[in-house]
Design a protein around this motif. Structure first.
Motif, PDB file in Angstrom:
ATOM      1  N   LEU A 263       0.866  -0.865   0.391  1.00  0.00           N
ATOM      2  CA  LEU A 263       0.060  -0.038   0.105  1.00  0.00           C
ATOM      3  C   LEU A 263       0.643   1.399   0.035  1.00  0.00           C
TER       4      LEU A 263
ATOM      5  N   TYR B 286       2.920   1.366  -3.553  1.00  0.00           N
ATOM      6  CA  TYR B 286       2.402   2.195  -4.674  1.00  0.00           C
ATOM      7  C   TYR B 286       1.337   3.115  -4.739  1.00  0.00           C
ATOM      8  N   ARG B 287       1.005   3.730  -2.832  1.00  0.00           N
ATOM      9  CA  ARG B 287       0.076   4.807  -3.150  1.00  0.00           C
ATOM     10  C   ARG B 287       0.978   6.518  -1.919  1.00  0.00           C
TER      11      ARG B 287
ATOM     12  N   LEU C 232      -7.697   2.347   4.465  1.00  0.00           N
ATOM     13  CA  LEU C 232      -8.395   1.071   3.474  1.00  0.00           C
ATOM     14  C   LEU C 232      -7.714  -0.175   3.275  1.00  0.00           C
TER      15      LEU C 232
ATOM     16  N   LEU D 273      -0.094  -2.552 -10.800  1.00  0.00           N
ATOM     17  CA  LEU D 273      -1.276  -3.703 -11.034  1.00  0.00           C
ATOM     18  C   LEU D 273      -2.580  -3.409 -11.869  1.00  0.00           C
TER      19      LEU D 273
ATOM     20  N   VAL E 228      -7.780  -2.415 -11.849  1.00  0.00           N
ATOM     21  CA  VAL E 228      -8.266  -2.269 -11.232  1.00  0.00           C
ATOM     22  C   VAL E 228      -8.432  -1.025 -11.009  1.00  0.00           C
ATOM     23  N   SER E 229      -9.117  -0.080 -11.313  1.00  0.00           N
ATOM     24  CA  SER E 229      -8.523   1.832 -11.838  1.00  0.00           C
ATOM     25  C   SER E 229      -7.757   2.098 -10.725  1.00  0.00           C
TER      26      SER E 229
ATOM     27  N   VAL F 108      -9.013   4.968  -7.767  1.00  0.00           N
ATOM     28  CA  VAL F 108     -10.008   4.665  -7.154  1.00  0.00           C
ATOM     29  C   VAL F 108      -8.586   5.031  -5.855  1.00  0.00           C
ATOM     30  N   PHE F 109      -7.758   5.119  -5.955  1.00  0.00           N
ATOM     31  CA  PHE F 109      -7.506   4.934  -4.630  1.00  0.00           C
ATOM     32  C   PHE F 109      -7.218   7.012  -4.108  1.00  0.00           C
TER      33      PHE F 109
ATOM     34  N   GLU G  57      -9.221   8.859  -5.185  1.00  0.00           N
ATOM     35  CA  GLU G  57     -10.207   9.396  -4.885  1.00  0.00           C
ATOM     36  C   GLU G  57     -10.291   9.157  -3.043  1.00  0.00           C
ATOM     37  N   ILE G  58      -9.795   8.504  -2.829  1.00  0.00           N
ATOM     38  CA  ILE G  58     -10.811   7.991  -1.677  1.00  0.00           C
ATOM     39  C   ILE G  58      -9.563   8.530  -0.399  1.00  0.00           C
TER      40      ILE G  58
ATOM     41  N   ASP H 205     -10.779  12.068   0.209  1.00  0.00           N
ATOM     42  CA  ASP H 205     -12.238  11.664   1.015  1.00  0.00           C
ATOM     43  C   ASP H 205     -11.563  11.790   2.374  1.00  0.00           C
ATOM     44  N   LEU H 206     -10.632  11.472   2.843  1.00  0.00           N
ATOM     45  CA  LEU H 206      -9.909  11.157   3.841  1.00  0.00           C
ATOM     46  C   LEU H 206      -9.334  12.502   4.441  1.00  0.00           C
TER      47      LEU H 206
END
Lengths: 208, 267
Positions: free
Chosen positions: A106, A109-110, A121, A175, A182-183, A186-187, A189-190, A193-194
């Motif tokens: 995690l 990649y992010r 997550l 990925l 898998v988009s 998405v990550f 966006e999340i 939000d956080l």
């Protein structure tokens, strides 16, 4: 390393730049700052980056240049890992648990991510796993998020690249290739939000 | 709740052993993948009951552990309530909560990434910089450089020199030997024809020496160098020269050649 005492060296012949970098990296016991390399060579930073990428392309070499956050480090080629391990008598390989691998993936990649983001997550408490990864020097704190509580932002370390045989984060397999689309958005966006409602702080250190 | 608590956490034969799985999202993902559903609100509702059942079976786990599941269960419940009830109009200021579907998708991506890292780890990939392995604490703790045995004695003597040297006094008693005692008895019998065991014993220092004296008497007796008489039980013991021994070899010690002597007497 302070280069200030030395007069600025004359710019190296562009054709010789890769060889010069090779020489500098060879004698550098620790990851060398790309900026230092550029200063010494008397060339712009972008030229160093380009030359380093050339250096990394030669498959006949037994070494690779690992690049991590503005530094470069000469290391053995990952394909010879088993030989090198025997040579250095590193007979104990440290295997990571499933939870540690998930967390590490995690972050890899992010990055950069905070603990809260990792936990949101994964849906579980990650403090212990993060401590383990930190103790093994696979992750490091890159800074603090300018939001409430100034949480640490974690990134992967050069040790991570070395242990997993990656020359840089760009070497991480995509990925999309593996997971069937898998988009990756998405990550983001999340994360957005956080971070909702985070006040805009100036980038400088909160000095606390 | 109590009825299921005794049962091990299992999902209709789909075993999820507690140490190996990685939390509520992992369980949700496996439920969905087991049913070969795509990640969507509908499939989340489809596995709702199974997930709740699984959470109920977790009663024996630690509260922190269960809490993580209850959080997800709560979010699932919201999802279900929305499906069952007409949705209220959303207030504008309310931030969108993280969509469980999106989070699950992301979590699956993380799992894929973790699998990628795991495969690299499995393959033993690794790059090493200079000086590595020598400075590594792992190596230092795992291997000691070979030491010669003399290193141990050196270490012990170094340790000994650091000890305070205080002389230790051990009381030592001089132990008289059998040969010596035999000599003492024979010389007593050289002066006098006979002597009493009490006299010999009187010259002894302590019980041990007395025991040696008695042994000496027995030895001399066996060799027939002395005669021993005792008139009554516990009465005084009288030692006297035997004719054979002291007539022929009065001056020499009878101990010098006990074997030949003994044999001669035995004949």
């Amino acid at each position: 390393m302070t280069q200030a005492e030395f007069p600025a060296s004359a710019g190296v012949d562009p054709g010789d730049l890769p060889a010069l970098l090779e020489a500098l990296l060879l004698v550098s016991p620790e990851p060398a700052q790309l900026r230092d390399l550029a200063d010494i060579a008397g060339v712009p930073l972008s030229a160093v980056e380009e030359a380093l990428s050339q250096l990394g392309q030669d498959p006949s070499r037994g070494w690779v240049v690992i690049q991590h956050r503005g530094t470069a480090h000469l290391s053995s080629a990952p394909r010879f890992a088993s030989y090198v391990r025997r040579f250095l008598r590193l007979d104990r390989e440290v295997r990571l648990s499933g939870a540690a691998l998930e967390t590490l993936a995690l972050i890899a990649y992010r990055q950069p991510v905070t603990r809260a983001e990792v936990e949101a997550l994964r849906g579980v408490d990650c403090s212990r796993v993060l401590a383990t990864l930190h103790a093994r020097e696979l992750i490091e704190v890159a800074g603090r998020l300018p939001t409430v509580g100034n949480p640490n932002q974690y990134v992967t370390s050069i040790e991570f690249l070395k242990q997993f045989g990656l020359r840089s984060l760009a070497d991480l397999p995509s990925l999309d290739e593996v997971s069937g689309g898998v988009s990756e958005h998405v990550f983001e966006e999340i994360l957005a939000d956080l971070r909702f409602g985070a006040p805009e702080f100036p980038e400088n250190d909160p000095s606390t | 709740m109590a009825t299921i608590s005794s049962a091990p956490p299992s999902l209709d034969g789909y075993q999820l052993r507690l140490p190996t799985f990685e939390g509520p999202l992992d369980v949700l993902l496996r439920l969905i993948e087991r049913d070969q559903l795509s990640i969507s609100d509908i499939s989340l509702l489809a596995v709702f009951d199974q997930f709740i059942e699984y959470v109920n079976a977790l009663e024996s786990s630690t509260p922190e552990f269960v809490a993580e599941f209850v959080t997800v269960a709560g979010r699932l419940s919201v999802l279900k309530s929305r499906a069952l009830l007409p949705r209220p109009v959303k207030t504008v200021d309310e931030p969108d909560e993280i969509d469980l579907v999106r989070q699950l998708e992301e979590y699956r991506a993380v799992k894929v990434a973790a699998a990628l890292l795991a495969s690299r780890q499995q393959a033993g990939a690794g790059a090493f910089g200079r000086g590595e392995g020598i400075a590594s604490p792992l190596v230092e703790s795992a291997r000691f450089p070979p030491q010669p045995p003399s290193a141990l004695t050196t270490a012990v003597s170094r340790w000994l020199t650091r000890l305070p040297l205080k002389p230790v006094l051990v009381p030592a008693f001089r132990v008289v030997s059998l040969r010596e005692m035999v000599g003492r008895i024979t010389s007593a019998l050289t002066l006098d024809r006979q002597t009493s065991f009490d006299d010999i014993r009187g010259a002894c220092a302590g019980r041990q020496e007395t025991a040696v004296a008695f042994l000496a008497v027995l030895t001399l007796m066996r060799r027939r160098l002395i005669d021993v008489t005792q008139n009554e039980l516990f009465g005084p013991i009288t030692l006297s020269r035997s004719r054979v021994a002291f007539d022929s070899r009065s001056e020499s010690s009878p101990w010098d050649s006990p074997q030949t002597n003994g044999r001669k007497q035995a004949d």
